[in-house]
Enzyme design. Structure first.
Site, PDB file in Angstrom:
ATOM      1  N   LYS A  76       1.909   2.905  11.292  1.00 39.20           N
ATOM      2  CA  LYS A  76       1.798   2.729   9.839  1.00 39.20           C
ATOM      3  C   LYS A  76       2.540   3.874   9.166  1.00 39.20           C
ATOM      4  O   LYS A  76       2.429   5.033   9.615  1.00 39.20           O
ATOM      5  CB  LYS A  76       0.314   2.724   9.451  1.00 39.20           C
ATOM      6  CG  LYS A  76       0.053   2.441   7.970  1.00 39.20           C
ATOM      7  CD  LYS A  76      -1.447   2.349   7.691  1.00 39.20           C
ATOM      8  CE  LYS A  76      -1.746   2.017   6.236  1.00 39.20           C
ATOM      9  NZ  LYS A  76      -3.202   1.892   5.961  1.00 39.20           N
ATOM     10  N   SER A 151      -4.652  -2.251   3.491  1.00 40.85           N
ATOM     11  CA  SER A 151      -3.323  -1.741   3.222  1.00 40.85           C
ATOM     12  C   SER A 151      -2.421  -1.703   4.455  1.00 40.85           C
ATOM     13  O   SER A 151      -1.224  -1.499   4.319  1.00 40.85           O
ATOM     14  CB  SER A 151      -3.444  -0.331   2.638  1.00 40.85           C
ATOM     15  OG  SER A 151      -4.019   0.553   3.600  1.00 40.85           O
ATOM     16  N   SER A 175      -8.976  -1.188   5.549  1.00 42.21           N
ATOM     17  CA  SER A 175      -7.550  -1.477   5.785  1.00 42.21           C
ATOM     18  C   SER A 175      -7.121  -1.684   7.229  1.00 42.21           C
ATOM     19  O   SER A 175      -5.965  -2.013   7.466  1.00 42.21           O
ATOM     20  CB  SER A 175      -6.687  -0.376   5.180  1.00 42.21           C
ATOM     21  OG  SER A 175      -6.646  -0.541   3.791  1.00 42.21           O
TER      22      SER A 175
HETATM   23  N1  GLN Z   1      -8.680  -1.993  -0.429  1.00 40.34           N
HETATM   24  C1  GLN Z   1      -9.274  -0.697  -0.445  1.00 40.34           C
HETATM   25  C2  GLN Z   1      -8.582   0.167  -1.459  1.00 40.34           C
HETATM   26  O1  GLN Z   1      -7.700  -0.298  -2.076  1.00 40.34           O
HETATM   27  C3  GLN Z   1      -9.215  -0.065   0.922  1.00 40.34           C
HETATM   28  C4  GLN Z   1      -7.864   0.382   1.314  1.00 40.34           C
HETATM   29  C5  GLN Z   1      -7.864   1.141   2.613  1.00 40.34           C
HETATM   30  O2  GLN Z   1      -8.754   0.999   3.432  1.00 40.34           O
HETATM   31  N2  GLN Z   1      -6.866   2.001   2.756  1.00 40.34           N
HETATM   32  O3  GLN Z   1      -8.891   1.296  -1.654  1.00 40.34           O
END
Ligand code: GLN
Length: 483
Positions: A76, A151, A175
């Site tokens: 990532k 994400s 995510s």
């Molecule tokens: N969707 C959540 C956010 O926008 C979690 C994102 C994540 O786990 N990085 O914060």
């Protein structure tokens, strides 16, 4: 060759059926051919991959072995990689080449993995759809009109499309687990402190945790083995021995106590997903598990608390991107204030700016007690709910997401609608618990995930349950049409 899992690749390499270089070249060709439709990579690191693959082949020829020696993976794009762009999905870091490797990256490199590239992601890991990336939305290989989740949507889409056997990802509020669910993969978010955060660009430091995304629990075990462990460079890293995850995969599930939280099956859950979750429970019962209804009464407060804590920490973490030391700088600033304002205004996208503003507000004098402190108290209540539940059960099971992967653009005008998609995953981050999502069926051709949660440092139990389930089901073996 692209259909092979990490475990199968390990056997193929050991039996000299193919070399790491051959496999790497085949996957690079596939990425070049297919990724333009999916957009799962921000950078493809061809030269690095070939040289790492050759080095791995030489190590094997010299008698070394190791399950990941010569295994191709992706990272990532928020794990720092020395000399290679680490963009975090943002214009702010479009030109940033990290001067060092993240601990996760160096540990995996020592184990012999081959880095094929850096995967697309929501900007600064903020999002659940992978639409907020500066490099464009990622498409779900199961249906290009739908999001892959976020994400870590690039890592998920690349693995689902068989461009990579596995990838690293991070989970702040879901995510790893949510994109795993929406693309038909197995993803594990470890206990907070299990995997080093050093060199992982911070979003919300008390919630962020790196982990593996792969097709099977068996492969997640291989990756976690290399990623986990104490790191003196991360002050929240925990010095706990790392068990042999692969050795525990086949343990019997006889008598395993599964808790089904009644709050996970209420209004808001797509009934077709609920049916598949119940079907997965039946499979586990056939393997000897016993089921019990439990309650996590404070779950309803998790999203509001998270959307105070995460933006608050983000506003602090992201203050370092000021156009002075590294990253994007605006053209011709007239003075220092103009430099800050325009560098940050032009470098960050709208979702990141929204979070910074919410976070700065929640932390400001006069509002701190009302929002941040209150949210931290809710966090404690949520943790206590889990502690009470784990007195009676060994794992907690429920849906990973309330809905199927939605259409790209469908939630763009309603950020809160997207925030609500994390309702089942966020609590594990607030409590610091490990969680895993595994594929459990399809609705309308789109994958559905089941989430398992366990007490602190019981990643092995999650992998064991998922592995046993994957031996009697084949959802994890299905590939999207054309891939
Ligand atoms: N969707 C959540 C956010 O926008 C979690 C994102 C994540 O786990 N990085 O914060």
């Amino acid at each position: 060759m692209h259909q092979l899992t990490l475990a199968e690749i390990a056997r193929g390499l050991a039996d000299k059926k193919f070399s790491s270089e051959e496999l790497t070249r085949a996957l690079l060709a596939r990425i070049n051919q297919l990724d333009p439709q999916i957009n799962s990579f921000i950078s493809v690191t061809e030269e690095l991959a070939i040289s790492q693959a050759r080095a791995a082949d030489a190590r094997r020829a010299a008698g070394e072995s190791g399950a990941l020696l010569g295994a191709p993976i992706g990272h990532k794009d928020l794990f720092c990689t020395q000399g290679i762009r680490t963009s975090c999905g943002s214009k702010m870091l479009d030109n940033f080449k990290a001067p060092y490797d993240a601990t996760v990256v160096s540990k995996l490199a020592e184990a012999g993995t081959v880095t094929l590239g850096k995967t697309n992601m929501d900007e600064f890991a903020m999002g659940s759809a992978n639409e907020s990336s500066y490099y464009g939305a990622v498409k779900n290989p199961w249906n290009f009109e739908h999001v892959p989740g976020g994400s870590s949507g690039g890592s998920a889409a690349a693995v689902a499309a068989r461009l990579l056997p596995a990838a690293t990802a991070t989970d702040t509020g879901g995510s790893i687990r949510q994109p795993a669910a929406l693309t038909g993969l197995t993803g594990l978010k470890p206990t907070y402190g299990r995997v080093s955060r050093w060199g992982m660009i911070a979003y919300a430091s008390s919630l962020d945790q790196g982990g593996p995304l792969a097709r099977t629990a068996e492969d997640c075990a291989l990756l976690l083995q290399a990623m986990a462990g104490f790191d003196a460079k991360d002050s929240t890293s925990i010095d706990e021995p790392v068990p042999d995850y692969s050795a525990g995969l086949n343990a019997s599930l006889e008598g395993l106590r599964i808790g089904l939280p009644k709050e996970y099956f209420g209004a808001g859950l797509d009934p077709r997903i609920a049916d598949l979750v119940h079907a997965s429970v039946k499979e586990l019962q056939k393997l000897g598990a016993v089921v019990k209804e439990i309650s996590l009464p404070n779950m309803q407060h998790a999203i509001p608390a998270y959307y105070v804590i995460a933006p608050a920490e983000a506003s602090s973490n992201l203050s370092r991107f000021d156009g002075v030391r590294f990253g994007y700088r605006c053209e011709n600033p007239v003075d220092l204030t103009d430099l800050y304002k325009r560098s940050r205004g032009e470098g960050f996208g709208p979702e990141v700016q929204r979070r910074i503003m919410v976070g700065a507000y929640a932390l400001s004098a006069g509002y701190y007690d009302a929002y941040y402190l209150q949210a931290q108290k809710i966090r404690r209540l949520i943790k206590n709910d889990f502690m009470a539940a784990f007195n009676d059960v060994d794992v907690i099971l429920g849906p990973t997401t309330p809905n199927l992967a939605w259409k790209i653009g469908a939630k763009n005008n309603d950020p809160v609608a997207e925030y609500l998609e994390d309702v089942y995953t966020i609590t594990a981050n607030l409590a610091g618990l490990p969680g895993l999502s595994m594929p459990a069926g399809f609705v309308d051709g789109l994958p559905v995930g089941v989430q398992l949660l366990a007490p602190y440092f019981h990643e092995g139990r999650l992998l064991n349950v998922a592995h046993r389930y994957q031996q009697v089901t084949d959802w994890h073996t299905r590939a999207p049409n054309g891939f």
